[in-house]
Design an enzyme around this catalytic site. Structure first.
Site, PDB file in Angstrom:
ATOM      1  CE  LYS A 168      -2.881  -3.195   0.142  1.00  0.00           C
ATOM      2  NZ  LYS A 168      -4.227  -3.631   0.163  1.00  0.00           N
TER       3      LYS A 168
HETATM    4  C1  LIG Z   1      -4.934  -4.916   0.780  1.00  0.00           C
HETATM    5  C2  LIG Z   1      -6.390  -4.886   0.795  1.00  0.00           C
HETATM    6  C3  LIG Z   1      -7.137  -5.410   1.863  1.00  0.00           C
HETATM    7  C4  LIG Z   1      -6.506  -6.165   3.004  1.00  0.00           C
HETATM    8  O1  LIG Z   1      -5.604  -5.386   3.719  1.00  0.00           O
HETATM    9  P1  LIG Z   1      -4.675  -6.094   4.852  1.00  0.00           P
HETATM   10  O2  LIG Z   1      -4.109  -4.915   5.590  1.00  0.00           O
HETATM   11  O3  LIG Z   1      -3.630  -6.859   4.110  1.00  0.00           O
HETATM   12  O4  LIG Z   1      -5.536  -6.932   5.680  1.00  0.00           O
HETATM   13  C5  LIG Z   1      -8.506  -5.261   1.845  1.00  0.00           C
HETATM   14  N1  LIG Z   1      -9.129  -4.665   0.815  1.00  0.00           N
HETATM   15  C6  LIG Z   1      -8.457  -4.164  -0.239  1.00  0.00           C
HETATM   16  C7  LIG Z   1      -9.208  -3.492  -1.333  1.00  0.00           C
HETATM   17  C8  LIG Z   1      -7.068  -4.277  -0.295  1.00  0.00           C
HETATM   18  O5  LIG Z   1      -6.406  -3.818  -1.351  1.00  0.00           O
END
Ligand SMILES: *Cc1c(COP(=O)(O)O)cnc(C)c1O
Length: 370
Positions: free
Chosen positions: A179
């Site tokens: 992210k």
């Molecule tokens: C990465 C992601 C998640 C999950 O996030 P984590 O922090 O890895 O649990 C959920 N929804 C979307 C759209 C994502 O891109």
């Protein structure tokens, strides 16, 4: 070239060292500071750090009271966690197709799928592109449904001038290394709702309310807390968020210019209602291109690429447990089949986008020459 590399360094190490020196490793002052920084950035009264965005989404559903048999409307083109958390509350995931251009929840399909059993809506800011939150929250309000925005990829994006994560009832961010900013693993819920804030705080910490030196347990809560060790990384990351975002937009603009004349590719761009932050740079390929072969050929050229994300209704779990059939949600299905994520990260050199695009042109020409 990698798809993505986190930007971490000396500052993160220095703040982790402070945590080590304090001896306080669980949720503590660093978490509080990290929460305050995110709340200040998006402009909400409350922010609660969690162990991931998945636990943030689950905690959000529990806080708004989603339970057995409730229907929750979920954007279909997303990481599976968005749908799985609904199942963890013994509720029913109702999958909603996406807009073919922005890959975000199709508001007309949302309206069609609302029933008397609907209890919440989860739109997704896909790849950092804001969902059309103004229209989604308007439809949800008409039926009295809370909106939990999966803003995992969208810290810093805006919708109608408002920061992603804030237009709905609750907004959830992710700090996974893929992210915009990272804590290794981590997440956060933001809200302006004081009552829900209390509920989230309670459920995040086993359902316990602090008395003098003991707790009174009022609900069957979770341990979804973030550690101060990880929050220290998050504080350092927040210090450079604006810089990271502007570099991402600069590189995305460069990729867009270089790809503009390729008729077989559609590039991502700002939607009419907001500002994209390109957490992932995902292009849509023409039907004539074999995406999986393209990924393999680019790997040969040392360029890492991958799928955009997943169509939930095309996954075995959602088909077996909930009766969906492949291709039932046509736009999400097409996006799952024909989207391609290109490398994009702030430390890319200025000439890297041209290297990526040259390799892509060559690989496409190879397929079309046959
Ligand atoms: C990465 C992601 C998640 C999950 O996030 P984590 O922090 O890895 O649990 C959920 N929804 C979307 C759209 C994502 O891109």
């Amino acid at each position: 070239m990698k798809l993505c590399i986190p930007v971490i360094g000396e500052r993160e190490m220095a703040l982790i060292a402070e945590v080590f020196a304090s001896g306080h490793l669980a949720q503590g002052p660093k978490v509080a500071e990290f929460e305050r920084r995110v709340a200040d950035h998006v402009g909400t009264r409350h922010a609660f750090a969690t162990s991931s965005c998945t636990t943030a989404l689950h905690l959000s559903l529990a806080a708004v009271g989603i339970g057995p048999g409730d229907e929750v409307l979920v954007a279909d083109f997303t990481f599976p966690a968005t749908g799985n958390v609904v199942v963890h509350q013994r509720a029913v995931p109702v999958l909603v197709d996406v807009d073919p251009v922005t890959f975000t929840m199709d508001v007309e399909d949302l309206r069609r799928k609302i029933t008397p059993r609907s209890r919440a809506v989860i739109p997704v800011d896909t790849f950092g592109c804001p969902a059309d939150m103004e229209r989604i929250t308007a439809v949800a309000a008409q039926f009295g449904l809370p909106v939990i925005e999966d803003a995992a990829c969208a810290l810093g994006a805006t919708c109608g001038g408002r920061p992603c994560g804030t237009p709905g009832t609750l907004g959830c961010f992710s700090f996974h290394p893929r992210k915009v900013i990272t804590t290794g693993e981590g997440g956060m819920i933001v809200t302006d709702d004081d009552e829900l804030a209390e509920r989230i705080k309670l459920l995040r910490n086993h359902g316990g309310v602090g008395e003098t030196f003991w707790y009174r347990y009022e609900a069957a809560g979770f341990n979804y807390r973030l550690s101060d060790v990880l929050a220290a990384i998050g504080i350092a990351q927040m210090e450079k968020l604006d810089e990271l975002l502007s570099r991402r937009r600069e590189l995305a603009g460069r990729l867009g210019e270089l790809l503009a004349d390729l008729p077989t590719i559609r590039c991502p761009a700002d939607p009419p209602w907001g500002r994209h932050i390109f957490q992932s740079y995902v292009v849509m390929l023409d039907e004539s291109i074999d995406r999986d072969r393209l990924v393999a050929d680019l790997r040969e050229a040392d360029i890492e690429t991958t799928v955009g994300t997943y169509a939930l209704h095309d996954q075995p779990y959602f088909q077996q447990a909930w009766g969906y059939a492949a291709g039932q949600l046509p736009h999400s299905h097409a996006a799952f089949r024909r989207s391609l994520t290109l490398p994009l990260y702030p430390q890319m050199a200025d000439e890297d986008p041209a290297i990526v695009v040259a390799a892509l042109r060559k690989a496409i020409a190879l397929q079309q020459g046959e």
